[in-house]
Structure formats: structure tokens, C-alpha cells
Scaffold this motif. Structure first.
Motif, PDB file in Angstrom:
ATOM      1  N   ALA A  94       0.874  -1.197  -0.060  1.00 38.58           N
ATOM      2  CA  ALA A  94      -0.038   0.024  -0.062  1.00 38.58           C
ATOM      3  C   ALA A  94       1.022   1.081  -0.073  1.00 38.58           C
ATOM      4  O   ALA A  94       0.651   2.258  -0.637  1.00 38.58           O
ATOM      5  N   GLY A  95       2.030   1.107   0.753  1.00 36.07           N
ATOM      6  CA  GLY A  95       2.852   2.078   0.769  1.00 36.07           C
ATOM      7  C   GLY A  95       3.673   2.518  -0.525  1.00 36.07           C
ATOM      8  O   GLY A  95       3.388   3.560  -1.010  1.00 36.07           O
ATOM      9  N   PHE A 138      -8.206 -13.103   7.302  1.00 33.95           N
ATOM     10  CA  PHE A 138      -7.203 -13.820   6.780  1.00 33.95           C
ATOM     11  C   PHE A 138      -7.028 -14.004   5.354  1.00 33.95           C
ATOM     12  O   PHE A 138      -8.104 -14.343   4.768  1.00 33.95           O
ATOM     13  N   GLY A 139      -5.925 -13.561   4.630  1.00 30.67           N
ATOM     14  CA  GLY A 139      -5.785 -13.688   3.457  1.00 30.67           C
ATOM     15  C   GLY A 139      -6.540 -12.747   2.675  1.00 30.67           C
ATOM     16  O   GLY A 139      -6.523 -12.769   1.457  1.00 30.67           O
ATOM     17  N   THR A 140      -6.930 -11.425   3.316  1.00 35.23           N
ATOM     18  CA  THR A 140      -7.502 -10.470   2.131  1.00 35.23           C
ATOM     19  C   THR A 140      -6.538  -9.177   2.148  1.00 35.23           C
ATOM     20  O   THR A 140      -7.007  -8.422   1.826  1.00 35.23           O
ATOM     21  N   ALA A 141      -5.232  -9.556   2.889  1.00 36.29           N
ATOM     22  CA  ALA A 141      -4.486  -7.995   2.969  1.00 36.29           C
ATOM     23  C   ALA A 141      -3.202  -8.044   2.548  1.00 36.29           C
ATOM     24  O   ALA A 141      -2.201  -7.501   2.923  1.00 36.29           O
ATOM     25  N   HIS A 142      -3.033  -9.216   1.778  1.00 31.24           N
ATOM     26  CA  HIS A 142      -1.359  -9.497   1.163  1.00 31.24           C
ATOM     27  C   HIS A 142      -1.205  -8.525   0.164  1.00 31.24           C
ATOM     28  O   HIS A 142       0.013  -8.869  -0.588  1.00 31.24           O
ATOM     29  N   GLN A 198      -5.583  -4.404  -1.534  1.00 34.41           N
ATOM     30  CA  GLN A 198      -6.503  -5.222  -0.696  1.00 34.41           C
ATOM     31  C   GLN A 198      -6.207  -4.901   0.780  1.00 34.41           C
ATOM     32  O   GLN A 198      -7.235  -4.451   1.367  1.00 34.41           O
ATOM     33  N   TYR A 199      -4.923  -4.509   1.257  1.00 33.89           N
ATOM     34  CA  TYR A 199      -4.931  -3.943   2.489  1.00 33.89           C
ATOM     35  C   TYR A 199      -5.689  -2.604   2.648  1.00 33.89           C
ATOM     36  O   TYR A 199      -6.134  -2.555   3.780  1.00 33.89           O
ATOM     37  N   LYS A 201      -9.670   0.797   4.931  1.00 35.60           N
ATOM     38  CA  LYS A 201     -10.741   1.860   4.839  1.00 35.60           C
ATOM     39  C   LYS A 201     -11.810   1.253   5.325  1.00 35.60           C
ATOM     40  O   LYS A 201     -12.912   1.950   5.699  1.00 35.60           O
ATOM     41  N   THR A 202     -12.482  -0.035   4.877  1.00 35.67           N
ATOM     42  CA  THR A 202     -13.865  -0.522   5.204  1.00 35.67           C
ATOM     43  C   THR A 202     -13.997  -0.610   6.622  1.00 35.67           C
ATOM     44  O   THR A 202     -14.795  -0.397   7.127  1.00 35.67           O
ATOM     45  N   PHE A 203     -12.741  -0.835   7.289  1.00 32.98           N
ATOM     46  CA  PHE A 203     -12.997  -0.882   8.946  1.00 32.98           C
ATOM     47  C   PHE A 203     -13.122   0.575   9.485  1.00 32.98           C
ATOM     48  O   PHE A 203     -13.961   0.503  10.242  1.00 32.98           O
TER      49      PHE A 203
END
Lengths: 570, 134
Positions: free
Chosen positions: B19-20, B101-105, B109-110, B115-117
């Protein structure tokens, strides 16, 4: 409390364009633990690393916090360079100010600066509680156990014995050879299976370095890379073996198509293996034969291609054609899988010999005709869409290989993982013959269905990998990392506090924890060489007895306390 | 808004790094603690985070079956799901604990998960009242 040196990196303006590093340095100077602080242009350049290292030495700081880019970018290299210059890895804290702060919060410079300071103070707080795991070094037993004496196991045994290592070859059956004992000829060389395996079996008989255990059963495996203790019961009785490496070449078994294509009910509807058995006895008289591919494979339940059924059908179809020149031979397939130049030529040879290929759809499988014995097959050719009636007196079903039932039990004993079908998982994608447990290697059909040729190649590869371990005199716990990079550490138990509840034993994915009787109570013991520092035991320990020294509960608590400045803490 | 993220070194942290690199802009009110595996996130630590006034806590791990430590993250997800019910019972609310689990790699996605959180937590009642009374 030990002194901490803080170094902040501008990264040629990438960081300080957003974050006010000078104010961070002033804040750091006000911190009681910080003995030295500096803002550098770029910490990853060689002379800056040199300067940083000498500044740390001069200031007398014991621990270092580096604020720069992420571990994956250049941060990891900076840490490595400082470790090379004599600073302990556990004394270095890396704060990601570039990727995780400056670059993603460009629009909020104030918030980013606040966050940067919080991240630095979290790292400072965490560093106070960080310790290094103590390393242990254990000598390696230069012997190997190979499970399964099929083509993979035999070639691994031969390779290791040629290198001078003692090999214990453990076999479920009574003779070496595995599945090659059950088939007549092998593809693509079309040589006799018994002849192909003969040189290897002779090696087992002749070479004194190979101990063969027929009719063997593995009762337990404990230990770690370099020192596995195995209990085997074989026809020679119960034995205890001490080995340095384990090679799993236990193979796979053939799936039987009960309930499909009226197998077992109609006479002359047989599997490929039954045909092989008939071929071993001698030539078989056939008027017309139909081979059906992908029986129980490439479907919802088993979506994989077992790779060896198409070439096997080609081999046997050509053989029937050669033995009975007037016979008609059909191969009903969903796709012919013959990758590589050799197998493609094998397919073309079958075409030239007059074997006919008919493609059918998964949704429209062929139907058997006949009452007691098979009289024909009805199939819808997916290319023309026409229904075809093939008269025949033999139907051969090609079924895939499926994993052995005891794979799960073996995996549990060794701390391995099986994939969703039950084959042993490799370390995907860079270490195809290694497993997550150091010192355990996999090859052949235990790993994935392969032909005998490929199994032998894999056996040699696994033997070479095992030799690299067996050839070293000793292994240290921190060097045993099956994940890229340095091992994080290993969990340690406080023997006084442990109540022996066994939670850690239940959750450890590597079977590294066990309970040991100590006087009247039992306490948990963690095998440092098996532990991979996942932290499962830490999370389930009811009183914090098990801890990872690198990141224990005090470090995490201190970091949480600092996460949004001191004032948010209780 | 105070969000604490426990990111597994092999998934969440790689996503954060991505993301960075993609310069995806995110609100700055979250802090990341890197862990070797999501299994290392003690339920006590999550409760401690809420007690220190966090609005939300996220645990990012590898997808099930892709853990570098065999099935360590299976155990972690079970533990944390159980903790969610506990948080529901205490009134903090299980939704304040994000288990992913497995949605932020991957970077995007991260960023999407974070953002959704943030958006989800905005719709929840403020925690200021009860954390101030502590």
C-alpha cells in the motif's frame, strides 16, 4: 534501563516531505531512555551505515531504533548491515516511517508526524522487553531413513549410499520395487518394469550401507533435524533407529472406481492396474478394446490430473494393437495429457499405430452395454455431437492415484502438512522436495502423482537435499528456519510457573511441545529445534508461562500502551 | 478513532508495504504492530488494546492453508472468533475486532480492508464515554 540510540532517515526527502523529522528528534532527545539521536540523509548508503555504527558505539547505547523504510524495502538490509558490525539483532528495532507512514498519509502531515512519533515510542517501549532466544547446537547423526522402497525411495537410497551415508530403507510390503512390481512395462521407454527396477533392487541387496526393513510399520517418530528417533516394527522385530534425515517416499495408491461404469458388475470392465497384471502373465487376446480416461479424476471431488493415466493408456493401447493386429482400440478421453517432447511423440506413435481417439464431455460420460459381460460402449463424440456405439470385449478404466491413508498419521507425527487431498505439502514454490519440518524431505507420489521416471529423479533430488544436512557436523536451532530469512526465535517455558495443562501440546503445528514429568507435576518442554516461533503456544498459555523472548507479552503490552501517545493509556 | 492492527509478517505487513509503494492514501489514525504469525496475537492483548481505549482492533493473517507455520492460523482464527463472542457479551461489540485472513496480502487489498474497517467503525457508537470513565 539501557540506553537507546534513535536514527531517523530522511530518505532524500521522501520521509521528511511529510513527517517533521526534526520535531521527532527533539521529542526523542527529551525521552529519558534515549542517549543519542540523529537525522540522517539515507541510512542505507554504505558510509552512513559506517557512521551510524560508530555513533552507536560512541554513545554507549545498547539498543537502536531505526526510523526509515520498511523491512522489505531497504530496512532489512540496514539491520543486516548493523548486525554485521557487531550489534545484536534483538537490540535493533526497525520503524517503518516511509511505506507505512509518509507515503500513505501525504494529505495529513500533522497526523503522520503524530503517528511517526507513536510508532517510534512503541518500538522504544517494545525494545525494553525484547530478548534473544538462546541458541542450541546439536550434532547430526549421518544416517537417513527412507520410507517406502518404490522407484523414488530406491533411487534416493542408492544416491545416499553412493555418497557414503548409511540408509535405513523401510518398506510396507515384503519386496522392494513398489508399484513397479505390479505393472508389466513402463512408459515411455517400454522396457520391462522388473528390469528397470532390477539395478536398484540389486543395490539394496549388495550395498552394505543400505539396511532393508520389509513388512515394516512406523510406530513413532520423535526428534528434530539431525536427530530423529524412530520406532519401527518389521519382520525382524521392533527396532529403534536414530537418523539424521527422513525421506518420505511412501507413494500413493490406485483409486478403485466402484459404482462407475458398472465396474465390478460387468465382466471385462477392469482397471488399468488389472490389465497390467494380466499383461505380466502374458499376451491377452482382444477383439476390440475401449479405454476410458479420467475415471474419478478431474471432477468435483478430485479436480487434479494424475498425469500418469494418459501415457499408461497409450502404452497399453499400443501393446494390444501390437499383440492383436486386427483388434480395434479406442481411447475415450476428455483431453489427452502428454506434456513434453517424449510423451507427445508417444501419443503420435499411438495415432500412427491406428489407435482411435474419441473425446467426450464430463457431463456426457460413456455408457456400458451388455448384461453379464461387456458387449459395447455408447459414447457421444463431443467433436461431432454424434452418438457412437463401439462394440468391444474389454473396457479399461483409467483411475487416478490417491494418497495413502496413513499420510495424515505420518504428517501428524512429523509436524508436516498434507494438502486438501492428503498428499504431503512441499514448501511452495521454491523448495519442491522439502517440507516445513527441517530434515524431512518428500519425493515421488507421496508428494504428487508422478511417473516412475519422475519419481526416480525426485528421489535423487531429495537424497541430495538430505545429504546437505547429513554432511554437516552440527545444526543450530536458530539456523533451522523453513521460512525465508532468519528464524524469529523459539518459544521458551518458565519451568516454575508451568502448570502442565497441555494447551501448548494440543495446538503446536510442529509437534514441538510435549509434557514431561518433573517430580509430582508435569511441565511443558519445547523442542527448540522443532519450534518455528509461530506463537500458538504463547496465545493459549493460561498464565503466560510460554513466551517468545523476541516479542513477549510485556513487549506487546508496552507497545499497546504507547500506540496513541501516553495519555491514552490507563 | 484509534485503530490497532496486528499484522502478520508474511501477509498483512507485506500488504502494508505494498500500500505504501502504491501511495494509497489512508487516514492516519491506525497503528500497526508486526507479529511473526497471527497465532502470536494473544486474546489478552486484544482485550488490553480495547481497555487502553482503542476503537477497533484488526488481526491480519495469511489465508487458511497458506500459513508458513502449517495450520497455526487455523488455531488463531478459532481463538479470535471465540473472542468475538466474548466481546459481544461484554458490550464492546464483536464487530470492533476485525479478523481478516488472506485478504490483506496485496497493497490495494490491505488499503481496502483498512478503509472499510474505518467506515464500519464510524457507524458504531462512540467509545469515548466509557473509556473516559475508566
Amino acid at each position: 534501563m539501557s540506553g537507546i540510540a534513535v536514527f531517523l532517515c530522511r530518505c532524500f526527502g521522501e520521509v521528511n516531505r511529510v513527517i517533521d523529522l526534526d520535531s521527532l528528534q527533539k521529542k526523542a532527545e527529551r525521552n529519558n531512555d534515549v542517549v543519542s539521536s540523529a537525522v540522517c540523509e539515507s541510512l542505507c548508503l554504505a558510509d552512513d551505515i559506517e557512521k551510524t555504527a560508530s555513533r552507536i558505539r560512541e554513545s554507549g547505547a545498547e539498543k537502536v531504533v531505526i526510523g526509515g523504510c520498511s523491512h522489505l524495502a531497504r530496512g532489512g538490509a540496514v539491520v543486516d548491515a548493523l548486525v554485521e558490525r557487531g550489534i545484536k539483532r534483538s537490540a535493533i528495532g526497525l520503524v517503518d516511517l516511509r511505506e507505512a507512514c509518509a507515503w500513505i498519509h501525504k494529505d495529513h502531515p500533522e497526523g503522520a508526524t503524530e503517528k511517526a512519533w507513536d510508532l517510534i515510542s512503541m518500538e522504544i517501549a517494545g525494545l525494553h522487553h525484547r530478548r534473544a532466544s538462546d541458541d542450541v547446537t546439536v550434532s547430526v547423526c549421518p544416517e537417513a531413513m527412507i520410507v517406502g522402497a518404490g522407484p523414488a525411495g530406491l533411487s534416493a537410497a542408492r544416491t545416499l549410499a553412493q555418497m557414503g551415508f548409511k540408509v535405513h530403507l523401510v518398506e510396507r510390503g515384503s519386496n522392494p520395487g513398489g508399484m513397479l512390481n505390479l505393472i508389466s512395462h513402463v512408459y515411455p521407454s517400454d522396457e520391462k518394469a522388473s528390469e528397470k527396477i532390477k539395478t536398484f533392487v540389486d543395490e539394496v541387496d549388495k550395498n552394505s550401507l543400505i539396511n532393508f526393513y520389509p513388512k515394516a510399520k512406523i510406530n513413532s517418530i520423535t526428534g528434530f533435524a539431525g536427530n530423529f528417533n524412530v520406532q519401527v516394527s518389521s519382520s525382524a522385530g521392533e527396532q529403534r533407529l536414530r537418523v539424521g534425515a527422513v525421506i518420505l517416499a511412501s507413494g500413493a495408491r490406485v483409486w478403485l472406481p466402484h459404482g462407475l461404469y458398472r465396474y465390478g458388475k460387468l465382466k471385462n470392465v477392469i482397471t488399468q492396474m488389472e490389465l497390467e497384471r494380466q499383461f505380466i502373465k502374458g499376451p491377452r487376446e482382444v477383439k476390440a478394446a475401449v479405454f476410458i480416461q479420467c475415471v474419478g479424476a478431474r471432477n468435483h471431488e478430485r479436480p487434479y490430473c494424475a498425469t500418469m493415466c494418459c501415457p499408461s493408456s497409450l502404452k497399453n493401447a499400443v501393446r494390444i494393437k501390437e499383440e492383436n493386429p486386427d483388434a480395434r482400440v479406442f481411447i475415450l478421453h476428455r483431453d489427452i495429457m502428454t506434456p513434453g517432447s517424449v510423451l507427445e511423440a508417444y501419443y503420435r506413435n499411438a495415432l500412427a499405430k491406428g489407435v482411435q481417439f474419441i473425446r467426450f464431455e464430463e457431463t456426457n460420460p460413456p455408457e456400458m452395454l451388455g448384461n453379464e459381460r461387456v458387449e459395447g460402449v455408447e459414447v457421444i463424440d463431443s467433436v461431432s455431437g454424434m452418438k457412437r456405439k463401439l462394440e468391444c470385449d474389454l473396457v479399461v478404466l483409467s483411475t487416478p492415484l490417491i494418497p495413502n491413508d496413513d499420510n495424515v498419521k505420518l504428517a501428524h507425527m512429523l509436524g508436516l502438512q498434507v494438502d486438501r487431498y492428503g498428499f504431503f505439502s512441499e514448501i511452495y514454490p521454491l523448495h519442491p522436495l522439502e517440507t516445513r519440518m527441517d530434515g524431512v524431505f518428500i519425493c515421488g507420489s507421496a508428494r504428487w502423482p508422478v511417473s516412475s521416471d519422475n519419481a526416480m529423479v525426485q528421489g535423487e533430488g531429495a537424497a541430495a537435499k538430505a545429504a546437505a544436512l547429513l554432511g554437516s557436523k552440527a545444526v543450530s536451532a536458530l539456523s533451522l528456519s523453513r521460512v525465508p530469512g532468519e528464524k524469529f526465535g523459539h518459544a521458551a517455558v518458565n519451568a516454575e510457573k508451568c502448570t502442565g495443562c497441555g494447551n501448548c501440546v494440543a495446538v503446536c503445528p510442529f509437534a514441538a511441545c510435549r509434557l514431561q514429568k518433573m517430580g509430582r507435576k508435569s511441565i511443558s518442554r519445547i523442542n527448540k529445534l522443532r519450534c518455528k516461533a509461530c506463537g500458538n503456544c504463547v496465545s493459549v498459555c493460561p498464565n503466560g508461562t510460554v513466551q517468545l523472548p523476541e516479542q513477549d507479552y510485556r513487549a506487546v503490552a508496552a507497545m499497546i500502551k504507547q500506540a496513541f501517545g501516553e495519555e491514552s493509556a490507563l | 478513532m484509534k485503530i490497532l492492527i496486528f499484522a502478520c509478517k508474511w501477509c498483512g505487513l507485506i500488504g502494508a508495504d505494498g500500500a505504501g509503494k502504491k501511495r494509497i492514501q489512508l487516514p492516519p489514525e491506525f497503528r500497526v504492530i508486526a507479529v511473526e504469525c497471527a497465532a502470536l496475537v494473544e486474546p489478552d492483548a486484544v482485550i488490553r488494546a480495547f481497555a487502553s481505549g482503542m476503537t477497533g482492533v484488526a488481526v491480519l493473517g495469511c489465508h487458511l492453508g497458506g500459513c508458513r507455520f502449517n495450520d497455526a492460523n487455523h488455531a488463531a482464527i478459532k481463538r479470535l472468533e471465540l473472542l468475538k463472542t466474548l466481546l459481544d457479551a461484554t458490550g464492546i461489540g464483536g464487530k470492533r475486532l476485525l479478523i481478516s485472513f488472506g485478504t490483506a496480502h496485496e497493497g490495494y487489498q490491505y488499503a481496502e480492508v483498512v478503509k472499510t474497517f474505518f467506515e464500519e467503525l464510524k457507524t458504531m457508537p462512540s467509545t469515548v464515554a466509557w473509556t473516559a470513565s475508566l
